[in-house]
Each structure stands twice: as structure tokens, then as C-alpha cells.
Design a protein around this motif. Structure first.
Motif, PDB file in Angstrom:
ATOM      1  N   THR A  62       8.202  -5.652 -14.573  1.00 35.75           N
ATOM      2  CA  THR A  62       7.516  -4.674 -13.738  1.00 35.75           C
ATOM      3  C   THR A  62       6.173  -5.212 -13.262  1.00 35.75           C
ATOM      4  O   THR A  62       5.843  -5.135 -12.094  1.00 35.75           O
ATOM      5  N   ALA A  88       7.709   2.714  -8.246  1.00 40.43           N
ATOM      6  CA  ALA A  88       8.842   3.636  -8.347  1.00 40.43           C
ATOM      7  C   ALA A  88       9.292   4.159  -6.989  1.00 40.43           C
ATOM      8  O   ALA A  88      10.482   4.410  -6.783  1.00 40.43           O
ATOM      9  N   TRP A  89       8.350   4.321  -6.047  1.00 38.36           N
ATOM     10  CA  TRP A  89       8.699   4.935  -4.762  1.00 38.36           C
ATOM     11  C   TRP A  89       7.731   4.446  -3.695  1.00 38.36           C
ATOM     12  O   TRP A  89       6.551   4.190  -3.963  1.00 38.36           O
ATOM     13  N   SER A 140       1.241   8.962  -9.597  1.00 38.23           N
ATOM     14  CA  SER A 140       2.205  10.039  -9.404  1.00 38.23           C
ATOM     15  C   SER A 140       1.752  10.912  -8.248  1.00 38.23           C
ATOM     16  O   SER A 140       0.576  10.936  -7.876  1.00 38.23           O
ATOM     17  N   THR A 196       3.460   4.303  -8.120  1.00 38.15           N
ATOM     18  CA  THR A 196       3.831   3.320  -9.139  1.00 38.15           C
ATOM     19  C   THR A 196       4.719   3.900 -10.226  1.00 38.15           C
ATOM     20  O   THR A 196       5.558   3.189 -10.786  1.00 38.15           O
ATOM     21  N   ASP A 197       4.562   5.186 -10.561  1.00 38.36           N
ATOM     22  CA  ASP A 197       5.256   5.727 -11.731  1.00 38.36           C
ATOM     23  C   ASP A 197       6.268   6.822 -11.432  1.00 38.36           C
ATOM     24  O   ASP A 197       7.262   6.921 -12.135  1.00 38.36           O
ATOM     25  N   GLY A 198       6.055   7.652 -10.434  1.00 32.88           N
ATOM     26  CA  GLY A 198       7.080   8.633 -10.120  1.00 32.88           C
ATOM     27  C   GLY A 198       6.536   9.921  -9.554  1.00 32.88           C
ATOM     28  O   GLY A 198       5.327  10.172  -9.532  1.00 32.88           O
ATOM     29  N   ARG A 232      13.002  -2.298  -4.985  1.00 34.64           N
ATOM     30  CA  ARG A 232      11.929  -1.350  -5.258  1.00 34.64           C
ATOM     31  C   ARG A 232      10.714  -1.712  -4.425  1.00 34.64           C
ATOM     32  O   ARG A 232      10.534  -2.872  -4.041  1.00 34.64           O
ATOM     33  N   LEU A 275      11.677   4.522 -17.857  1.00 36.17           N
ATOM     34  CA  LEU A 275      12.117   5.103 -16.594  1.00 36.17           C
ATOM     35  C   LEU A 275      13.224   6.117 -16.848  1.00 36.17           C
ATOM     36  O   LEU A 275      14.004   5.974 -17.780  1.00 36.17           O
ATOM     37  N   VAL A 288       9.491   9.516 -18.849  1.00 33.38           N
ATOM     38  CA  VAL A 288       9.309   8.645 -17.693  1.00 33.38           C
ATOM     39  C   VAL A 288       7.833   8.307 -17.472  1.00 33.38           C
ATOM     40  O   VAL A 288       6.956   9.164 -17.568  1.00 33.38           O
ATOM     41  N   GLY A 289       7.559   7.033 -17.207  1.00 32.28           N
ATOM     42  CA  GLY A 289       6.211   6.571 -16.928  1.00 32.28           C
ATOM     43  C   GLY A 289       5.419   6.165 -18.148  1.00 32.28           C
ATOM     44  O   GLY A 289       4.378   5.510 -18.024  1.00 32.28           O
ATOM     45  N   ASP A 343      11.598  -0.986 -18.163  1.00 30.36           N
ATOM     46  CA  ASP A 343      10.958  -2.057 -17.418  1.00 30.36           C
ATOM     47  C   ASP A 343      10.143  -2.874 -18.399  1.00 30.36           C
ATOM     48  O   ASP A 343       9.368  -2.305 -19.190  1.00 30.36           O
TER      49      ASP A 343
END
Length: 353
Positions: free
Chosen positions: A8, A153-154, A215, A234-236, A271, A302, A307-308, A350
Motif C-alpha cells: 500500500t 481506496a477511491w 475519508s 486514501t481509506d474509504g 486503484r 480493508l 476497515v482503514g 494491504d
């Protein structure tokens, strides 16, 4: 058989290869071995005839049938990239809709503005300072740079480059109007949480080059997909901040150039990525970096209720483990910061290098 995981975070002193390609064949305008700057054009192609569709009424916060009251340009009029098409003043600031391309205002329908591009060429810029190492057919080039890589993450689908500006002192701080009160024009603003869509639009109005957050909300994700402002999460979505190792890495790079790659194909396992260029004398090819997992390894979780979160591997199971839903999967026990030890499937990990 020993399992391996894609990293990651790859620390500095690492060579990174990044492919830059056009959506279709075109003309490559650099040579192999050439050093390029982030804003340098590496390839170009004739402009596709696709319209640029702007969600103007949503951006201005008005009803679609009242959008005409806020227009500055008539239907059929030529516009330049960056020209203000519509605006609305709210309190002490003005919200604007600007054209992303040179073209003609083709139509206004259901609160959306359609711009027909007139530029002859679509130009592809390097976005990172580096060296051209090979061609990718007639569509682009492979660039090599050095520094740090963060897989996020997005991403909103936009790309950009600018100077990194970390505006928070902790990975869980939420963006406030005060964080945008300084000189953020032309900067890539970084903070733990972004929860207010009004502040996203405020960053647009101030000329921010990009946003990196740990986030954010689903509403902001939707808004960013209609905006030229790159947003990297970065995380969600719906989390409470940024993973500590990623935040620390960004803090260390504060004031340096940062490149945002928000275009990716999730179905193909890609990603969004953040590259922090830095001179390096030795390293690995980031496109193929893999690390065997072992006890004590730092990992990010993840796709679960954790998560995160970041923790360390305590135990690696040699046999498949049963999940509550009945599936059997490979996995590890991870020790979290609060002392809790949880089982995490290998697919939900990750590795942080």
C-alpha cells in the motif's frame, strides 16, 4: 505456498514506473531516455467529439428550471477553458460553473450545460518529473521516477499535480472553513476527513489543485465526479480519518510536489494512486513490488468492520479458516492499536512497506 501482497505504501528511495496512455492512438512527442517535467506533454491525439456535460444546477444549488437566471453565456456562444458559464452568490462568496474545455455552449437541459469541444488536440501530460523508459504502442509512454507511492481506496476520476499542503495536525481532523482560509490556491490540500460538500465546492472556487483525504461521504464522492477538481480518498467512504502511516508520510512530504492519479479501473484490480517524487539512488520497480507477509508486519485492513485500521500481524494460519458466513479462507490474526486481536482474511489486507 507463501502468500504475497501488493504494498500500500512504498517509502522513499523507491523507483516507480507509471504508464501514461491516451484513450486512443495518437502521436508521441517525447523520446526514450528524455527527462520530462510534470506539465510536459508526452503524447497527443485528435480530440474526440464527446460533449462535456456539467451538472450546473447541482453545483450552484438551484432548481434546474431556474438555471437560465444564472447563465453568463448564451446558447451557441464560443467559450474558452476556464470561462465562467454560470454563477450564484451565496453569503460572502460566489459559486461558479466553469468550462473545462475550449468549445461552444451547445445546450442547457434539465439543469445541465453541454459544451461541444472545438480544440483540435487532446494532450497527455506526464504529471510526474521523471524519465521516459519506453513507448506504449502509439498511445503513450512508460515513465520512471523515484519517491513514495500510496495506493488509495477511491478516486474521482480526475488527475492533477501541485504542491502538497497538509492543513491538519492529526489523521482524524475534519476539514473546516478555517483550513481553507490561508493561501491554498494552486495547492493539493490534505486532511483526515472531508464531511461537508460545501467545503468541497469552496476548494473548487479557491483554485485548489487537488484534495487528498482519509475519508469522506458518498455525497461528496458524487459531487466530485462532476468536478474537474481531483479527489483522492486514501481509506474509504464513511470512515473516521486517515491511516497513521499514510498521514505521517504525507506530513513528511509537506511542501513538495505531489501527483494524483484518480483514473483507474477497479474491475481490473487497479486503484487510484498518489506519487510523492523524491530523488533516490536505489530502489525497486513499484509496479511489481510484492512482500511476503510475516509476524510483526504492518498491515492496513480493508473491507471489514475494521476497515482503514492499521495493525501488526500476530499469527499466520497455515490452514483455511471458517468465516461466520460459512466460507473457508486463508488469513491472519492482526493486533490493533487498542490491543484487540482480530482474524482478517488475506484478501482484506494491504501490506505497508
Amino acid at each position: 505456498m507463501k502468500e504475497f501482497y501488493r504494498a500500500t505504501v512504498i517509502q522513499a528511495q523507491t523507483k516507480i514506473r507509471r504508464e501514461r496512455v491516451l484513450p486512443k492512438g495518437g502521436e508521441i512527442v517525447v523520446r526514450v531516455g528524455q527527462e520530462v517535467s510534470p506539465i510536459q506533454v508526452v503524447a497527443r491525439t485528435t480530440m474526440a467529439s464527446d460533449f462535456a456535460i456539467l451538472a450546473a444546477s447541482e453545483k450552484l444549488g438551484v432548481e434546474p428550471d431556474t438555471l437560465s437566471d444564472h447563465l453568463h453565456v448564451e446558447k451557441g456562444a464560443p467559450v474558452e477553458a476556464g470561462a465562467v458559464l454560470a454563477s450564484r452568490r451565496r453569503l460572502l462568496r460566489e459559486r461558479q460553473v466553469v468550462s473545462p474545455v475550449d468549445g461552444v455552449l451547445f445546450d442547457v437541459v434539465n439543469g445541465r450545460i453541454a459544451i461541444q469541444p472545438t480544440s483540435d488536440w487532446l494532450e497527455l501530460r506526464a504529471l510526474v518529473a521523471g524519465r521516459v523508459v519506453s513507448y506504449v504502442g502509439n498511445r503513450g509512454v512508460m515513465l520512471e521516477t523515484s519517491g513514495s507511492l500510496i495506493q488509495a481506496a477511491w478516486g474521482s476520476g480526475q488527475e492533477g499535480v501541485g504542491r502538497l499542503k497538509v492543513v491538519g495536525s492529526a489523521p482524524n481532523l475534519v476539514l473546516t472553513p478555517e483550513h481553507l482560509g490561508g493561501d491554498v490556491t494552486g495547492q493539493v490540500v490534505t486532511i483526515g476527513c472531508l464531511n461537508d460538500v460545501e467545503l468541497f465546492h469552496r476548494a473548487e472556487d479557491l483554485g485548489v489543485r487537488g484534495l487528498i483525504v482519509g475519508s469522506t461521504t458518498a455525497e461528496i464522492c458524487r459531487a466530485s465526479q462532476q468536478s474537474p477538481l481531483p479527489l483522492i480518498v486514501t481509506d474509504g467512504v464513511g470512515g473516521s480519518g486517515m491511516a497513521e502511516p499514510i498521514f505521517q508520510l504525507l506530513q513528511q512530504a509537506d511542501g513538495r510536489s505531489v501527483s494524483l492519479f484518480g483514473k483507474y479501473k477497479a474491475a481490473a484490480g487497479q486503484r487510484p494512486e498518489i506519487i510523492l517524487p523524491q530523488a533516490a539512488s536505489i530502489g525497486l520497480d513499484a509496479a511489481t513490488v510484492k512482500k511476503g507477509i510475516e509476524p510483526g508486519q504492518l498491515v492496513r485492513i480493508l473491507g471489514t468492520e475494521h476497515v482503514g485500521k492499521v495493525g501488526t500481524v500476530k499469527h499466520i494460519y497455515t490452514r483455511l479458516q471458517s468465516l461466520p458466513i460459512g466460507l473457508k479462507v486463508p488469513g491472519v490474526d492482526v493486533a490493533l492499536a487498542d490491543g484487540q486481536i482480530v482474524f482478517i482474511p488475506s484478501a482484506n489486507l494491504d501490506v505497508i512497506v
